[in-house]
Design a protein around this motif. Structure first.
Motif, short mmCIF file in Angstrom:
data_model
loop_
_atom_site.label_atom_id
_atom_site.label_comp_id
_atom_site.label_asym_id
_atom_site.label_seq_id
_atom_site.Cartn_x
_atom_site.Cartn_y
_atom_site.Cartn_z
N GLU A 154 0.85 -0.83 0.10
CA GLU A 154 -0.20 0.25 0.04
C GLU A 154 0.69 0.75 0.10
O GLU A 154 0.45 2.37 0.48
N ASN A 155 2.09 0.99 -0.83
CA ASN A 155 3.11 2.13 -0.74
C ASN A 155 2.97 2.91 -2.71
O ASN A 155 4.74 2.15 -2.74
N THR A 156 2.54 3.26 -3.45
CA THR A 156 2.34 3.07 -5.11
C THR A 156 3.20 4.36 -5.49
O THR A 156 3.29 4.61 -6.56
N ASP A 157 3.43 5.21 -3.58
CA ASP A 157 4.07 6.31 -4.37
C ASP A 157 5.01 6.61 -5.22
O ASP A 157 5.92 5.68 -4.60
N GLY A 158 5.62 6.89 -6.52
CA GLY A 158 6.57 7.79 -6.98
C GLY A 158 7.04 6.70 -8.04
O GLY A 158 6.11 5.56 -8.65
N PHE A 159 8.59 6.97 -8.77
CA PHE A 159 9.33 6.03 -9.38
C PHE A 159 10.45 6.17 -9.09
O PHE A 159 11.31 6.77 -8.62
N VAL A 160 10.99 5.09 -10.35
CA VAL A 160 12.65 5.29 -10.46
C VAL A 160 12.58 6.28 -12.21
O VAL A 160 11.66 5.47 -12.64
N LYS A 161 13.75 6.76 -12.05
CA LYS A 161 14.06 6.86 -13.24
C LYS A 161 15.63 7.43 -14.37
O LYS A 161 16.49 7.53 -13.04
N VAL A 162 16.08 6.66 -14.91
CA VAL A 162 17.37 5.81 -15.33
C VAL A 162 17.25 7.06 -16.01
O VAL A 162 16.84 7.05 -17.39
N ILE A 163 18.92 7.39 -17.10
CA ILE A 163 19.61 7.97 -17.76
C ILE A 163 20.97 7.05 -18.26
O ILE A 163 21.59 7.20 -17.21
N PHE A 164 21.07 6.86 -19.69
CA PHE A 164 22.17 6.58 -20.09
C PHE A 164 22.38 7.27 -21.27
O PHE A 164 21.65 7.42 -21.93
N ASP A 165 24.01 7.24 -21.05
CA ASP A 165 24.56 7.94 -22.61
C ASP A 165 24.08 6.83 -24.12
O ASP A 165 23.81 5.59 -23.86
N ASN A 166 23.40 7.76 -24.56
CA ASN A 166 23.40 6.80 -26.12
C ASN A 166 24.53 6.09 -26.47
O ASN A 166 23.96 5.47 -27.65
N LYS A 167 25.66 7.03 -27.24
CA LYS A 167 26.39 6.18 -28.18
C LYS A 167 26.98 4.90 -27.31
O LYS A 167 26.92 4.12 -27.39
N TYR A 168 27.53 5.24 -25.49
CA TYR A 168 28.59 4.18 -25.20
C TYR A 168 27.53 3.62 -23.85
O TYR A 168 28.30 2.50 -23.42
N ASP A 169 26.58 3.87 -24.07
CA ASP A 169 25.70 2.64 -22.66
C ASP A 169 25.81 3.64 -21.57
O ASP A 169 26.02 2.19 -20.15
N GLU A 170 26.78 4.27 -21.14
CA GLU A 170 27.00 4.47 -19.71
C GLU A 170 26.01 5.19 -19.18
O GLU A 170 25.14 5.25 -19.49
N TRP A 171 25.93 4.01 -18.06
CA TRP A 171 24.64 5.39 -16.81
C TRP A 171 25.40 5.71 -16.51
O TRP A 171 26.06 6.09 -15.20
N LEU A 172 24.02 7.21 -16.65
CA LEU A 172 24.58 9.02 -16.42
C LEU A 172 24.67 8.60 -14.90
O LEU A 172 24.76 10.51 -14.32
N GLY A 173 23.04 8.50 -14.63
CA GLY A 173 22.21 8.80 -13.59
C GLY A 173 20.95 8.45 -13.13
O GLY A 173 20.39 7.40 -14.33
N CYS A 174 20.99 8.49 -11.94
CA CYS A 174 19.71 7.61 -11.28
C CYS A 174 18.61 8.65 -9.98
O CYS A 174 19.22 8.77 -9.43
N HIS A 175 17.70 8.65 -10.78
CA HIS A 175 16.94 9.20 -9.51
C HIS A 175 15.57 8.92 -8.79
O HIS A 175 15.12 8.61 -10.36
N MET A 176 15.44 8.16 -7.80
CA MET A 176 14.08 7.31 -7.18
C MET A 176 13.56 9.13 -6.79
O MET A 176 14.17 9.24 -5.45
N ILE A 177 12.12 7.83 -6.70
CA ILE A 177 10.75 9.10 -5.23
C ILE A 177 10.18 7.85 -4.80
O ILE A 177 9.78 7.37 -5.99
N GLY A 178 10.50 7.54 -4.01
CA GLY A 178 9.28 6.77 -3.61
C GLY A 178 9.78 6.27 -1.82
O GLY A 178 10.19 6.53 -1.36
N ASN A 179 8.70 4.69 -1.30
CA ASN A 179 8.70 4.07 -0.23
C ASN A 179 10.11 3.95 -0.21
O ASN A 179 10.73 2.49 -1.21
N HIS A 180 11.48 3.86 0.65
CA HIS A 180 12.85 3.41 0.61
C HIS A 180 13.48 3.28 -0.82
O HIS A 180 14.27 2.40 -0.39
N VAL A 181 13.54 4.28 -1.38
CA VAL A 181 14.31 4.23 -2.13
C VAL A 181 15.86 4.19 -1.72
O VAL A 181 16.44 4.45 -2.68
N THR A 182 15.77 4.79 -0.64
CA THR A 182 17.57 5.29 -0.20
C THR A 182 18.35 4.65 -0.01
O THR A 182 19.35 3.92 0.26
N ASP A 183 17.36 2.92 -0.02
CA ASP A 183 18.24 1.09 0.33
C ASP A 183 18.36 0.74 -0.56
O ASP A 183 18.76 0.18 -0.92
#
Length: 465
Positions: free
Chosen positions: A390-419
């Motif tokens: 019963e904790n459905t708020d939020g999402f995970v967002k990922v950002i990748f470089d299109n050329k080399y597939d480098e994982w540039l960033g990740c941003h989360m908001i929601g329950n227990h995302v700090t873990d």
């Protein structure tokens, strides 16, 4: 008395530096003017998380109690117990740090430290010099103090900083919070949950100004829903007191007009600045820039034998950063082959509800750095574990470089995302691409599935979206 290492400050930078130095066979002393653990333990990271846990527990019962078969009529808050619980946790951890000092044979010195030339420090108690010590290596880890608006007097009665906000004898009815960084967000959520009417004033155009825009927008929507009022692109013109009603009157300038607000308390949550004003830097010629001590990649200042770590230097003002810098500083002194810190791979967390966790570039920063990017998102509302909790708020967002597939960033908001964020930190450290990550198996049902699903979404492979 002479030591191999003298550390100024016992926060997460200072006490970790002293322990690592002692482990490596160095005769070590640590100087602390107040309580072991510094601001982080006594007035920051630890007590605030205890308070926030109380708030989350309360809100969970109010929101979902009956869904789980728990009757929630006539809920009362015993605020004194909420506070005493947080202080008891602080005391418990302080005892643990003191034990580690004794275990590692570290000499603890109580008082204010002032730097002297020729690798010496003077210790002052009650404005009197009580001792002088010398050290082969002196590490400045004196942390930070609250940043306040100098135009308005901070009396710690009606206009307060985080320390006073952790020790009210009773809950204020109305509070204005100036600033919406991590400190402001956490206190806003806590006091709102306890029943205080909270208003945020933020000079920037969005809540959580340093966060990804999608995270900031979602946070604002979340705060709007629960009744936390936000005035963005706003600043304070004037503060006056109504002594008859014992309230503070605040004249603020918004992007559209001036507004008058009234509250019992104003909390400054504008961030922190280095705590270096009275430690004698100028006396020995240590260089500063924009209020920070200048150091090289090994945390050496411009004066031989003097080092600085943590909030006093211009790296992220985070407890886990200070601790890592402490270990690196000591290991460099001992000429060990330690890994340099990648400051673009430092996780940043906010422990309100919803929680926020991020690492790496935001979408805006990725574009500003010239990357062609792929973005993937996955909402917790589509996740079995979140639905069952019963904790459905939020999402995970990922950002990748299109050329080399480098994982540039990740941003989360929601329950227990700090873990959840450490998984991303490790993957980026190992330079994992989407191919490696999509080839891993995440447990079901779990919140971690949102990470793998968001990456799949970025590459057109999402199954559950």
């Amino acid at each position: 008395m002479h030591f191999d290492v003298i550390v100024l400050g016992s926060g997460p930078g200072g006490y970790v530096a002293s322990i690592r130095a002692a482990q490596l066979g160095m005769k070590t002393a640590i100087v602390e003017k107040e309580s072991m653990g510094g601001v982080c333990l006594n007035w920051g990271c630890i007590p605030t998380k205890s308070l926030l846990n109380s708030a989350k527990f309360l809100q969970s019962i109010k929101k979902n109690g009956e869904l789980f078969g728990i009757k929630n009529e006539n809920i009362e808050i015993d605020y004194s117990k909420v506070l005493s619980k947080s202080r008891n946790i602080v005391d418990q951890i302080k005892k643990g740090i003191s034990f580690l000092m004794k275990k590692n044979g570290i000499h603890v010195i109580h008082g204010n430290a002032k730097l002297k030339k020729r690798k010496k420090i003077e210790v002052i108690q009650n404005e009197k010099s009580i001792a002088e010590y010398s050290g082969t290596h002196i590490i400045i880890a004196t942390g930070a103090v609250p940043k306040v608006d100098k135009k308005f007097q901070c009396d710690e009665k009606k206009i307060i900083t985080y320390r006073k906000a952790l020790s009210f004898s009773s809950l204020p009815k109305k509070m204005i919070i100036v600033g919406s960084g991590s400190i402001g967000i956490e206190f806003a959520y806590f006091y709102h949950s306890m029943g205080t009417k909270v208003t945020i004033i933020e000079i920037c155009s969005k809540l959580f100004p340093n966060g990804d825009n999608d995270i900031s927008d979602y946070l604002k929507s979340s705060f709007d829903k629960i009744g936390i009022k936000n005035y963005l692109s706003s600043n304070i013109n004037k503060i006056t007191y109504n002594h008859e009603n014992n309230e503070v009157i605040v004249d603020i300038k918004t992007s559209l007009k001036n507004i008058i607000l009234k509250a019992d308390i104003i909390l400054y949550a504008m961030g922190v600045i280095p705590n270096i004003q009275y430690i004698g830097l100028k006396d020995i010629g240590i260089q500063t820039e924009k209020g920070f001590i200048v150091v090289d990649e090994n945390y050496r200042t411009n004066i031989d034998g003097y080092y600085a770590i943590g909030d006093v230097i211009s790296t992220p003002s985070l407890a886990h950063v200070a601790s890592h810098e402490a270990i690196n500083c000591i290991e460099n002194i001992k000429s060990l082959n330690c890994q340099k810190i990648d400051y673009n791979n430092v996780p940043k967390c906010v422990y309100s509800l919803p929680e926020i966790a991020s690492v790496g570039y935001t979408e805006k920063e990725s574009k500003e750095n010239g990357f062609q990017i792929k973005i993937g998102k996955f909402p917790f509302s589509a996740l079995g574990r979140a639905i069952s909790d019963e904790n459905t708020d939020g999402f995970v967002k990922v950002i990748f470089d299109n050329k080399y597939d480098e994982w540039l960033g990740c941003h989360m908001i929601g329950n227990h995302v700090t873990d959840l964020i450490p998984e991303v930190v490790i993957a980026r450290k190992l330079e994992a691409t989407n191919y490696e990550i999509l080839g891993t198996i995440h447990p079901h049902p779990s919140l971690s599935e949102a990470i793998i699903e968001s990456i799949a979404n970025a590459y057109g492979k999402a199954i559950h979206l």
